[in-house]
Design a protein around this motif. Structure first.
Motif, PDB file in Angstrom:
ATOM      1  N   HIS A 366       0.823  -1.093  -0.047  1.00 59.76           N
ATOM      2  CA  HIS A 366       0.240  -0.019   0.093  1.00 59.76           C
ATOM      3  C   HIS A 366       0.962   1.352  -0.060  1.00 59.76           C
ATOM      4  N   THR A 367       2.065   1.145   0.629  1.00 63.50           N
ATOM      5  CA  THR A 367       2.680   2.630   0.837  1.00 63.50           C
ATOM      6  C   THR A 367       3.495   3.028  -0.556  1.00 63.50           C
ATOM      7  N   LEU A 368       3.627   1.890  -1.429  1.00 63.63           N
ATOM      8  CA  LEU A 368       4.028   2.125  -2.865  1.00 63.63           C
ATOM      9  C   LEU A 368       3.169   2.767  -3.543  1.00 63.63           C
ATOM     10  N   HIS A 369       1.633   2.765  -3.268  1.00 63.18           N
ATOM     11  CA  HIS A 369       0.647   3.701  -3.954  1.00 63.18           C
ATOM     12  C   HIS A 369       0.633   5.137  -3.415  1.00 63.18           C
ATOM     13  N   ASN A 370       1.437   5.466  -2.492  1.00 67.12           N
ATOM     14  CA  ASN A 370       1.247   6.668  -1.587  1.00 67.12           C
ATOM     15  C   ASN A 370       2.517   7.054  -1.010  1.00 67.12           C
ATOM     16  N   PRO A 371       3.384   7.546  -2.200  1.00 71.61           N
ATOM     17  CA  PRO A 371       4.890   7.759  -1.848  1.00 71.61           C
ATOM     18  C   PRO A 371       5.059   8.816  -0.380  1.00 71.61           C
ATOM     19  N   ALA A 372       5.941   8.480   0.535  1.00 74.10           N
ATOM     20  CA  ALA A 372       6.100   9.230   1.643  1.00 74.10           C
ATOM     21  C   ALA A 372       6.582  10.753   1.238  1.00 74.10           C
ATOM     22  N   GLU A 373       7.404  10.552   0.309  1.00 72.09           N
ATOM     23  CA  GLU A 373       8.101  11.904  -0.276  1.00 72.09           C
ATOM     24  C   GLU A 373       7.054  13.107  -0.041  1.00 72.09           C
ATOM     25  N   TYR A 374       6.074  12.647  -0.851  1.00 70.16           N
ATOM     26  CA  TYR A 374       4.999  13.853  -1.230  1.00 70.16           C
ATOM     27  C   TYR A 374       4.083  14.366  -0.183  1.00 70.16           C
ATOM     28  N   LYS A 375       4.020  13.302   0.845  1.00 75.22           N
ATOM     29  CA  LYS A 375       3.266  13.802   2.090  1.00 75.22           C
ATOM     30  C   LYS A 375       4.398  14.600   2.985  1.00 75.22           C
ATOM     31  N   LYS A 376       5.664  14.321   2.779  1.00 71.48           N
ATOM     32  CA  LYS A 376       6.439  15.184   3.344  1.00 71.48           C
ATOM     33  C   LYS A 376       6.420  16.828   2.965  1.00 71.48           C
ATOM     34  N   ARG A 377       6.180  16.728   1.678  1.00 74.97           N
ATOM     35  CA  ARG A 377       6.228  17.942   0.951  1.00 74.97           C
ATOM     36  C   ARG A 377       5.191  18.685   1.289  1.00 74.97           C
ATOM     37  N   THR A 378       3.738  17.932   1.424  1.00 72.07           N
ATOM     38  CA  THR A 378       2.543  18.551   1.905  1.00 72.07           C
ATOM     39  C   THR A 378       2.538  19.131   3.175  1.00 72.07           C
ATOM     40  N   VAL A 379       3.062  18.532   4.022  1.00 73.00           N
ATOM     41  CA  VAL A 379       3.189  19.118   5.497  1.00 73.00           C
ATOM     42  C   VAL A 379       4.257  20.174   5.495  1.00 73.00           C
ATOM     43  N   GLY A 380       5.479  19.935   4.768  1.00 71.50           N
ATOM     44  CA  GLY A 380       6.516  21.092   4.711  1.00 71.50           C
ATOM     45  C   GLY A 380       5.952  22.016   4.490  1.00 71.50           C
ATOM     46  N   THR A 381       5.271  22.074   3.013  1.00 74.67           N
ATOM     47  CA  THR A 381       4.658  23.381   2.464  1.00 74.67           C
ATOM     48  C   THR A 381       3.900  24.108   3.143  1.00 74.67           C
ATOM     49  N   TRP A 382       3.001  23.488   3.764  1.00 81.30           N
ATOM     50  CA  TRP A 382       2.158  24.112   4.798  1.00 81.30           C
ATOM     51  C   TRP A 382       2.797  24.787   6.103  1.00 81.30           C
ATOM     52  N   LEU A 383       3.833  24.325   6.597  1.00 78.90           N
ATOM     53  CA  LEU A 383       4.600  24.682   7.634  1.00 78.90           C
ATOM     54  C   LEU A 383       5.367  25.937   7.077  1.00 78.90           C
ATOM     55  N   LEU A 384       5.862  26.114   5.753  1.00 68.22           N
ATOM     56  CA  LEU A 384       6.538  27.289   5.421  1.00 68.22           C
ATOM     57  C   LEU A 384       5.875  28.175   4.942  1.00 68.22           C
ATOM     58  N   THR A 385       4.726  28.060   4.307  1.00 66.32           N
ATOM     59  CA  THR A 385       4.081  29.008   3.618  1.00 66.32           C
ATOM     60  C   THR A 385       2.496  29.164   3.892  1.00 66.32           C
ATOM     61  N   GLY A 386       2.021  28.176   4.853  1.00 73.29           N
ATOM     62  CA  GLY A 386       0.569  28.234   5.136  1.00 73.29           C
ATOM     63  C   GLY A 386      -0.262  27.747   4.190  1.00 73.29           C
ATOM     64  N   GLU A 387       0.263  27.500   2.963  1.00 73.60           N
ATOM     65  CA  GLU A 387      -0.642  26.909   1.939  1.00 73.60           C
ATOM     66  C   GLU A 387      -1.106  25.416   2.117  1.00 73.60           C
ATOM     67  N   PHE A 388      -2.316  25.459   1.932  1.00 75.50           N
ATOM     68  CA  PHE A 388      -3.060  23.865   2.109  1.00 75.50           C
ATOM     69  C   PHE A 388      -3.002  23.368   0.623  1.00 75.50           C
ATOM     70  N   PRO A 389      -2.949  21.860   0.831  1.00 73.84           N
ATOM     71  CA  PRO A 389      -2.795  21.210  -0.505  1.00 73.84           C
ATOM     72  C   PRO A 389      -4.113  21.199  -1.232  1.00 73.84           C
ATOM     73  N   ALA A 390      -3.903  21.501  -2.573  1.00 80.79           N
ATOM     74  CA  ALA A 390      -5.422  21.775  -3.544  1.00 80.79           C
ATOM     75  C   ALA A 390      -6.012  20.235  -3.360  1.00 80.79           C
ATOM     76  N   PRO A 391      -7.162  20.092  -3.523  1.00 86.10           N
ATOM     77  CA  PRO A 391      -7.597  18.859  -3.704  1.00 86.10           C
ATOM     78  C   PRO A 391      -7.239  18.153  -5.078  1.00 86.10           C
ATOM     79  N   ALA A 392      -6.746  16.717  -4.660  1.00 85.96           N
ATOM     80  CA  ALA A 392      -6.203  16.091  -5.917  1.00 85.96           C
ATOM     81  C   ALA A 392      -6.211  14.887  -5.502  1.00 85.96           C
ATOM     82  N   ILE A 393      -5.714  13.642  -6.359  1.00 85.16           N
ATOM     83  CA  ILE A 393      -5.789  12.521  -6.164  1.00 85.16           C
ATOM     84  C   ILE A 393      -4.617  12.115  -5.053  1.00 85.16           C
ATOM     85  N   TYR A 394      -4.914  11.657  -3.933  1.00 81.03           N
ATOM     86  CA  TYR A 394      -4.006  11.329  -2.843  1.00 81.03           C
ATOM     87  C   TYR A 394      -3.733  12.213  -1.908  1.00 81.03           C
ATOM     88  N   ARG A 395      -4.348  13.255  -2.247  1.00 83.64           N
ATOM     89  CA  ARG A 395      -4.415  14.533  -1.080  1.00 83.64           C
ATOM     90  C   ARG A 395      -5.760  15.356  -0.926  1.00 83.64           C
TER      91      ARG A 395
END
Length: 395
Positions: A366-395
């Protein structure tokens, strides 16, 4: 049993514990065999859990996501496939609630609750179904082509299907699993999640009537409708946490009863080795943290779900960050725990008969369908910029 005991004050979880105990009796053998968990689905239907998430107005239990996701987690303590099937069953139900007309909701959800339908989907968003055309007479569509990764279709009562029209717009409908022209290929051959049936479904002029369509292809994707991806991520993260809990359950029991001390350890019992104690402590702490994050994310999901169609992008975005963080940590914890228990169980634990490897294989798949790298970027982007992830596949 480890200290990750289920909340038996929740009647849904209490029912899930009894089912999990029944599933456990042949979980290893079924994992090896793959195919259809027919008897287990029968027990699941008898339990009434399949209608637990349907609103009470339609005859369901109206259960919160926290309870439903804890059921997913409980099943995953022994059988990741059944956890997956139960969790993904709720995704089409949400789509009906978010995109169906009042008449469709009453008809589909009412019948589902009364008959304990198991829902599935064959609408993988990363592939397209060719050959869709309007049916003669203009009532509905004739669907031809195929979709991969169609989890649960091999045991389902109804299937949510998707296709593209001549403008490339995506359409969604719900049809009975035995509709003429649907062929379940039974070609799933993953190293994990062996009984999810996550293979190919082929469509040969399958009729999808207009009253079976959910929404219109030009509908604007609302924050509430887009929650389906957060629900998917929530199901997966609880499969990961449940696998970690199950690996600790079985690993610690084996260590206490079967493992022999290492010849240079200086102890007579393996459990008295400080190395073994430290390793289990480390894995237990990580699993406790993953469990707490999973519950926190589920509560955030319940909070935003209560807004229904009035949900705002900001409310959705805040929950998406919490779910991404929980998913990331759950996946990394599940992989670590299900692998590292072998170090302290010893060489004799690594046999096919024991089946301890099923936890790692399920999480890894299951984790291969859902790479950890992009989850880290989602959280990191929010922390740095306050930007929430736009609705899309897997987020």
């Amino acid at each position: 049993m480890t200290s990750f005991g289920p909340d038996l004050n929740d009647p849904l979880v209490a029912r899930a514990v009894k089912l999990r105990e029944a599933f456990h009796t042949d979980a290893v053998a079924r994992d090896k065999a793959g195919g259809r968990p027919t008897e287990q689905i029968r027990l699941l239907k008898e339990s009434g859990l399949l209608s637990a998430g349907i609103p009470a107005a339609y005859g369901g239990g109206g259960a919160p996501w926290l309870s439903l996701l804890r059921v997913v987690r409980e099943f995953a303590r022994t059988d990741g496939s059944l956890a997956h099937l139960f969790g993904y069953h709720h995704l089409p139900v949400h789509t009906v609630r978010a995109r169906g007309t009042p008449a469709q909701q009453a008809r589909l959800l009412g019948t589902a609750a009364a008959q304990q339908w198991l829902w599935s989907n064959s609408g993988n968003a990363l592939s397209k179904t060719s050959g869709a055309q309007r049916a003669p007479g203009g009532d509905g569509w004739l669907l031809s082509g195929f979709r991969p990764f169609s989890s649960g279709t091999h045991v389902a009562d109804v299937i949510q299907v998707a296709w593209e029209n001549e403008l490339g717009q995506r359409l969604t409908g719900v049809v009975p699993a035995d509709r003429a022209g649907i062929r379940i290929e039974n070609d799933w051959d993953g190293i994990g999640q062996r009984q999810t049936g996550s293979g190919t479904v082929t469509f040969d002029n399958v009729l999808v009537r207009d009253d079976e369509l959910l929404g219109r292809p030009d509908d604007v994707l609302t924050p509430f409708a887009s929650l389906v991806t957060l629900l998917q991520q929530s199901v997966l993260l609880n499969v990961f946490v449940g696998a970690a809990q199950g690996a600790l359950d079985e690993g610690s029991a084996y260590t206490a009863s079967q493992s022999r001390p290492w010849i240079h350890s200086g102890v007579e019992r393996h459990v008295d080795d400080p190395w073994v104690q430290r390793k289990y402590g480390e894995l237990a702490i990580r699993t406790l943290a993953a469990t707490e994050l999973a519950d926190q994310a589920a509560r955030a999901l319940d909070e935003i779900y209560a807004h229904g169609p009035a949900l705002t992008p900001e409310q959705r975005g805040a929950a998406a960050v919490e779910i991404a963080a929980a998913n990331l940590y759950a996946g990394e914890t599940g992989l670590a725990v299900s692998s590292e228990i072998f170090e302290v169980m010893g060489a004799r634990s690594a046999t096919n008969a024991n089946g301890f490897d099923r936890f790692w294989r399920n999480v890894r798949t299951h984790t291969l369908h859902n790479p950890a790298e992009y989850k880290k970027r989602t959280v990191g982007t929010w922390l740095l910029t306050g930007e929430f992830p736009a609705p899309a596949i897997y987020r």
